[in-house]
Motif scaffolding. Structure first.
Motif, PDB file in Angstrom:
ATOM      1  N   GLU A   1       0.875  -1.173   0.000  1.00 53.86           N
ATOM      2  CA  GLU A   1       0.000   0.000   0.000  1.00 53.86           C
ATOM      3  C   GLU A   1       0.912   1.222   0.000  1.00 53.86           C
ATOM      4  O   GLU A   1       1.992   1.191   0.603  1.00 53.86           O
ATOM      5  CB  GLU A   1      -0.858   0.064   1.270  1.00 53.86           C
TER       6      GLU A   1
ATOM      7  N   ILE B   1       0.751   4.991   1.351  1.00 56.65           N
ATOM      8  CA  ILE B   1      -0.041   5.904   2.184  1.00 56.65           C
ATOM      9  C   ILE B   1       0.827   7.116   2.519  1.00 56.65           C
ATOM     10  O   ILE B   1       1.599   7.099   3.484  1.00 56.65           O
ATOM     11  CB  ILE B   1      -0.516   5.197   3.481  1.00 56.65           C
ATOM     12  N   PRO B   2       0.739   8.181   1.714  1.00 54.16           N
ATOM     13  CA  PRO B   2       1.554   9.367   1.999  1.00 54.16           C
ATOM     14  C   PRO B   2       1.144   9.979   3.344  1.00 54.16           C
ATOM     15  O   PRO B   2      -0.031   9.936   3.713  1.00 54.16           O
ATOM     16  CB  PRO B   2       1.231  10.322   0.847  1.00 54.16           C
ATOM     17  N   ILE B   3       2.107  10.555   4.052  1.00 55.78           N
ATOM     18  CA  ILE B   3       1.826  11.014   5.421  1.00 55.78           C
ATOM     19  C   ILE B   3       1.569  12.518   5.486  1.00 55.78           C
ATOM     20  O   ILE B   3       1.435  13.075   6.578  1.00 55.78           O
ATOM     21  CB  ILE B   3       2.975  10.638   6.378  1.00 55.78           C
TER      22      ILE B   3
ATOM     23  N   ASP C   1      -0.956  14.608   5.014  1.00 53.37           N
ATOM     24  CA  ASP C   1      -2.121  15.159   5.712  1.00 53.37           C
ATOM     25  C   ASP C   1      -1.950  15.121   7.231  1.00 53.37           C
ATOM     26  O   ASP C   1      -2.271  16.083   7.928  1.00 53.37           O
ATOM     27  CB  ASP C   1      -3.393  14.397   5.322  1.00 53.37           C
ATOM     28  N   ALA C   2      -1.442  14.013   7.727  1.00 58.09           N
ATOM     29  CA  ALA C   2      -1.255  13.914   9.185  1.00 58.09           C
ATOM     30  C   ALA C   2      -0.154  14.861   9.643  1.00 58.09           C
ATOM     31  O   ALA C   2      -0.270  15.495  10.707  1.00 58.09           O
ATOM     32  CB  ALA C   2      -0.935  12.477   9.584  1.00 58.09           C
TER      33      ALA C   2
ATOM     34  N   ALA D   1      -1.647  18.180   9.833  1.00 56.40           N
ATOM     35  CA  ALA D   1      -2.590  18.268  10.955  1.00 56.40           C
ATOM     36  C   ALA D   1      -1.830  18.487  12.268  1.00 56.40           C
ATOM     37  O   ALA D   1      -2.186  19.363  13.064  1.00 56.40           O
ATOM     38  CB  ALA D   1      -3.437  17.000  11.032  1.00 56.40           C
TER      39      ALA D   1
ATOM     40  N   ILE E   1       7.870  13.392  14.766  1.00 58.37           N
ATOM     41  CA  ILE E   1       6.432  13.316  14.455  1.00 58.37           C
ATOM     42  C   ILE E   1       6.208  12.508  13.177  1.00 58.37           C
ATOM     43  O   ILE E   1       5.302  11.674  13.109  1.00 58.37           O
ATOM     44  CB  ILE E   1       5.824  14.740  14.349  1.00 58.37           C
TER      45      ILE E   1
ATOM     46  N   ARG F   1       6.543   8.930  13.968  1.00 65.00           N
ATOM     47  CA  ARG F   1       5.414   8.427  14.785  1.00 65.00           C
ATOM     48  C   ARG F   1       4.134   8.331  13.974  1.00 65.00           C
ATOM     49  O   ARG F   1       3.290   7.465  14.236  1.00 65.00           O
ATOM     50  CB  ARG F   1       5.245   9.311  16.031  1.00 65.00           C
ATOM     51  N   ILE F   2       3.975   9.200  12.993  1.00 71.53           N
ATOM     52  CA  ILE F   2       2.832   9.044  12.086  1.00 71.53           C
ATOM     53  C   ILE F   2       2.956   7.711  11.349  1.00 71.53           C
ATOM     54  O   ILE F   2       1.996   6.957  11.216  1.00 71.53           O
ATOM     55  CB  ILE F   2       2.773  10.225  11.093  1.00 71.53           C
TER      56      ILE F   2
ATOM     57  N   THR G   1       2.099   4.920  13.602  1.00 70.57           N
ATOM     58  CA  THR G   1       0.649   4.850  13.818  1.00 70.57           C
ATOM     59  C   THR G   1      -0.051   4.205  12.614  1.00 70.57           C
ATOM     60  O   THR G   1      -0.966   3.387  12.784  1.00 70.57           O
ATOM     61  CB  THR G   1       0.102   6.265  14.085  1.00 70.57           C
ATOM     62  N   ILE G   2       0.395   4.533  11.420  1.00 66.93           N
ATOM     63  CA  ILE G   2      -0.200   3.934  10.218  1.00 66.93           C
ATOM     64  C   ILE G   2       0.087   2.428  10.172  1.00 66.93           C
ATOM     65  O   ILE G   2      -0.807   1.616   9.927  1.00 66.93           O
ATOM     66  CB  ILE G   2       0.339   4.617   8.937  1.00 66.93           C
TER      67      ILE G   2
ATOM     68  N   ALA H   1      -1.992   0.752  12.602  1.00 67.21           N
ATOM     69  CA  ALA H   1      -3.401   0.731  12.168  1.00 67.21           C
ATOM     70  C   ALA H   1      -3.632  -0.414  11.174  1.00 67.21           C
ATOM     71  O   ALA H   1      -4.645  -1.115  11.246  1.00 67.21           O
ATOM     72  CB  ALA H   1      -3.783   2.076  11.543  1.00 67.21           C
ATOM     73  N   MET H   2      -2.696  -0.618  10.268  1.00 68.29           N
ATOM     74  CA  MET H   2      -2.793  -1.750   9.337  1.00 68.29           C
ATOM     75  C   MET H   2      -2.756  -3.069  10.121  1.00 68.29           C
ATOM     76  O   MET H   2      -3.479  -4.012   9.812  1.00 68.29           O
ATOM     77  CB  MET H   2      -1.645  -1.716   8.331  1.00 68.29           C
TER      78      MET H   2
ATOM     79  N   ALA I   1      -7.317  13.421   9.606  1.00 71.28           N
ATOM     80  CA  ALA I   1      -6.247  13.176   8.636  1.00 71.28           C
ATOM     81  C   ALA I   1      -5.967  11.675   8.500  1.00 71.28           C
ATOM     82  O   ALA I   1      -5.879  11.146   7.384  1.00 71.28           O
ATOM     83  CB  ALA I   1      -4.976  13.923   9.045  1.00 71.28           C
TER      84      ALA I   1
ATOM     85  N   MET J   1      -6.378   9.395   5.227  1.00 69.61           N
ATOM     86  CA  MET J   1      -5.198   8.733   4.666  1.00 69.61           C
ATOM     87  C   MET J   1      -5.379   7.219   4.575  1.00 69.61           C
ATOM     88  O   MET J   1      -4.871   6.574   3.655  1.00 69.61           O
ATOM     89  CB  MET J   1      -3.975   9.023   5.548  1.00 69.61           C
TER      90      MET J   1
END
Lengths: 546, 546
Positions: free
Chosen positions: A348, A350-352, A354-355, A358, A379, A382-383, A386-387, A390-391, B358, B362
């Motif tokens: 996948e 998933i560009p970061i 936007d986060a 934010a 940061i 850590r984004i 988190t992604i 989440a997966m 965000a 994403m």
């Protein structure tokens, strides 16, 4: 007498599976004509059971399993390791023991005397050392049975003040049997062969040695069970990193003095590769998971972990997540995609951005215009963490950590960011060894893109960042780390070896200041004699070396 | 003879500070007329030095410090603990030892025989047990000097097969001195008093006992040094959780049989409170930090940690970050603000909505319309973790973890989310004890808002969520956890105690399935006899109990 060595992969505390496996190997050994079948140290519960041993119920479950196993020892005898209670009301509550079972009955019990309590070992935490020694009589032969470390006290600076074989030899035994759970490191096979050969020569007896195989979280057992004649010549070397059952005729071992055709030994990198594959595979299998996820940056660390995971689990079970930021170079994304295409795993993108934006906005009032610094780099990491998690949470994939030993050592990584994961795959592999692993993985065809291997390492968390902005070249860094970590050299000793004083002090300070990070990182597959984790226990709030 | 007990707070590996402190206390003791001043076990390097002991340089630094200290022992003798090399080429390389220094010279060396290797202790990892025993002659008296555990082998099921005092008593000593590094737990003070009193009675000798004080990362030493007469009556009890230096006249202790007016003992909750304050304060002081940050949710756990941190560090050094989401109730924000106002710490309000949206956006392509579940709950927690760490990184605040022992036990927390932090403040305090702590903190005035204490606990990660949706009531949960963790009761034993079978099995499974999370959590201030962390070492990939 025919002796079968059963080199098996146990699962800690899985009594049902372990017992079934032991019983089925008793049957196989019998079918192959063995008089005696030998299983490893603590085979019944798996090694290391750690604080499970403090549950009385656990000890009862071991005993129950042994009784089940005993019933199958008809027309074949068996030696099998398990923890047993110490019925003397003095000393520790348990012994690390082995049952000798004949005609479906436990005929004698051997207890371990030398209890490894260093590096990853904690045996004196649980066990009382044995002080009584007795050979086993079986079919007209006297067997000197010892448990793992009991044979390891023969160097010039022995760790223990006693030596079990010095007692057992008084009974004039005919053969030595040693049951072990001796973890892999890439230096260990040679040591093991030397120690066992030295024992054979010292006592002038043949040696039959059986080891566990398989990974127990971070600790990997490589098998490699061995047979030596009384001259210390190796007569057999069983498989590495696989289960194996072989039957040997004691008379042949005693009498045939011919050289055994030893297989070519694996190189260190080959051993590390095979160990990591086993480590990944067993972590998943024994945890009941089948699919992995990891962040794929285009750099060499995640590329190597991805390739290892695909070999261990099948490419169809590996999800690579590309998480580019505005600092990611085009070639990074392309290198990652090339790997995915070469190797055939899922992916996948998933560009970061936007986060990232934010967080920038949310934190702006509190940050009051302070400039971009390490905070914003962290940061981003850590984004990504988190992604990836989440997966993992959404699909049941297990997150693989891709930090290498060099960056673990100096704290060049973001806690809760790229330091996330269930298991650290290459956390015991220095960066310079990661390059060697990559080349080994590419030995038949280019799986890892050449560009990933040749480009300068970068975390890509700010414009044009290179690892070498913050760290010395890995070549020199790894040599200092190796001396400091594997050989416990302090700064004076390192400087005396010719390393630059300022550099040594800077690196040692980084290593020790990163202790709080390492405390919170995943277990790391251990392939060296000194891995980060349970085998290296450093103060966090300490002053020495910082 | 006048004996001074110096109960001091050492810093591991900080030779400069420890040596200076020891020398200054030698001077103070001399000024108070002492003939002998006694320092704690491993005072010179601090306890526990852990794998620092494996660096030869570290042992040399200990010896150098001891030589500096010796120069100041003029007109006063001194007993001081340090690790020393074992010059026999057999056994472990070190002893846990004490120097008796008189006239600026090391006159004799006492070595520890009983090496605690359980729970948080790893002494046999480093030290060879002593097998020779000799009293110290000083000013016409014979002193039986022992080191900590050496006096602890007197219960009905002793952990060791030998007893150093049984050897020393043969020389007919006049007094026993024991130097210790005996960590706090809320049950430990009573045990310690009983063990020392029993020793005094058994050998009919006065006992002088000196302990360390202060926190070394997660391990807290409470001081509470003690003096007993030969009847086992307590004659003095030194301060708890503070440094103390007191001088005692041996003749008075021997002869005056009057009861010592024992101070009222602290309750368990008072002890836990004081221990946590010391734990926080020493973590910061010894790490060289002064300011803390924590996420303040409006719930009781973060409120208690915030209050403790303000007491330990000063309210002006504590930054509370409120991070409401769309699931946060109005009262949560208000409760958190009320606490901030009551207590006077800094605060920021950083709503997490933008980051949540965000991530939702994403991840939408990869998640392909799958419904909101635990994944999205965890994302919120991880956004908060990232914000808290960003405040930490930007301003140099240290993040305090606010997880309690009940949720650590069952894994009711998000790894890399609310499980972030440098040190776990209440990770060894069950939820039911957290309520007691809150009431104790409010004993003089309402610091923690009553609403925070009385409302039903909730993680507020989805609409109208309550802890009781996922967990049994804390009252029953904590009773089962306490039996399982503190007393190592397996499921059969718990069911036999009358707990519901299905509930027991569910809870034990949760506890053991969360092992991978606990492995990656911060060190936890230890206040109970069995805390999560280095004192509880469980397999991650194991089958028993899951």
């Amino acid at each position: 007498m025919k002796i079968a060595l059963a080199q098996l992969n146990y699962h800690i505390g899985n009594f049902e599976a372990n017992t079934e496996k032991i019983i089925s190997n008793i049957q196989s050994a019998k079918n192959k004509g063995a008089d005696l079948v030998v299983f490893a140290e603590l085979a019944i519960c798996g090694y290391p059971p750690r604080d499970f041993l403090e549950f009385d119920e656990f000890i009862s479950l071991c005993e129950n399993a042994a009784q089940d196993i005993a019933k199958h020892c008809i027309d074949i005898a068996c030696i099998v390791g398990l923890p047993i209670r110490n019925d003397v009301l003095q000393g520790k509550d348990l012994f690390n023991a082995a049952y000798f079972i004949e005609n479906a009955k436990v005929k004698s019990i051997t207890k371990k005397a030398l209890l490894p309590t260093y590096d990853v070992f904690d045996e004196y935490r649980y066990f009382e050392p044995s002080t009584s020694f007795k050979c086993i009589d079986f079919k007209g032969k006297k067997i000197a049975l010892t448990i793992c470390e009991d044979l390891w006290n023969i160097n010039d600076n022995p760790l223990y003040v006693s030596n079990p074989m010095d007692e057992l030899i008084k009974e004039q035994p005919d053969v030595m049997i040693n049951i072990a759970a001796s973890p892999f490191s890439y230096t260990h096979d040679d040591e093991r062969i030397k120690v066992l050969s030295d024992n054979a020569k010292k006592y002038h007896l043949p040696v039959f040695y059986v080891n566990q195989v398989g990974a127990q979280t971070e600790i990997i057992f490589d098998g490699g069970s061995l047979v030596f004649d009384a001259d210390g010549e190796m007569k057999a070397e069983m498989k590495y990193f696989e289960e194996d059952l072989q039957v040997f005729d004691l008379t042949e071992v005693e009498n045939v003095r011919n050289k055994y055709p030893q297989p070519e030994r694996l190189t260190d990198i080959e051993q590390i590769h095979d160990a990591l594959i086993l480590g990944i595979r067993d972590y998943f299998r024994k945890s009941g998971f089948s699919k992995a996820v990891l962040g794929l940056s285009g750099g060499i660390d995640s590329a190597v972990v991805c390739a290892l995971a695909c070999t261990a689990l099948g490419a169809e079970n590996v999800m690579a997540v590309l998480m580019p930021s505005k600092f990611s170079s085009d070639h990074s994304v392309q290198d990652a995609l090339d790997l995915v295409n070469n190797i055939g795993c899922m992916h996948e993108i998933i560009p970061i951005r936007d986060a990232t934006e934010a967080f920038d906005g949310m934190l702006a009032p509190a940050f009051k215009g302070l400039p971009f610094n390490l905070t914003e780099e962290n940061i981003q990491a850590r984004i990504r963490g988190t992604i990836a998690m989440a997966m993992s949470n959404k699909f049941g994939y297990i997150l693989l950590n891709t930090s290498n030993k060099s960056e673990c050592a100096v704290g060049y990584g973001t806690l809760y960011g790229d330091m996330c994961g269930a298991i650290g795959v290459i956390g015991d592999v220095y960066k310079t060894q990661v390059f060697q692993l990559a080349k080994y993985i590419n030995k038949e065809r280019e799986l890892i893109p050449i560009n990933t291997i040749v480009k300068p390492p970068s975390a890509e968390l700010r414009p044009d960042q290179k690892d070498s902005d913050s760290l010395p070249e890995y070549d020199i860094l790894d040599r200092i780390l190796y001396q400091h970590i594997e050989f416990k050299q302090g700064s004076a000793a390192l400087i005396a070896k010719g390393f630059d004083e300022a550099l040594v002090k800077r690196i040692l300070k980084m290593v020790n200041a990163a202790e709080f990070k390492r405390y919170q990182t995943p277990p790391i597959l251990r392939v060296s004699p000194k891995a980060f984790g349970m085998g290296r226990r450093m103060p966090i709030v300490g002053k020495y070396l910082t």
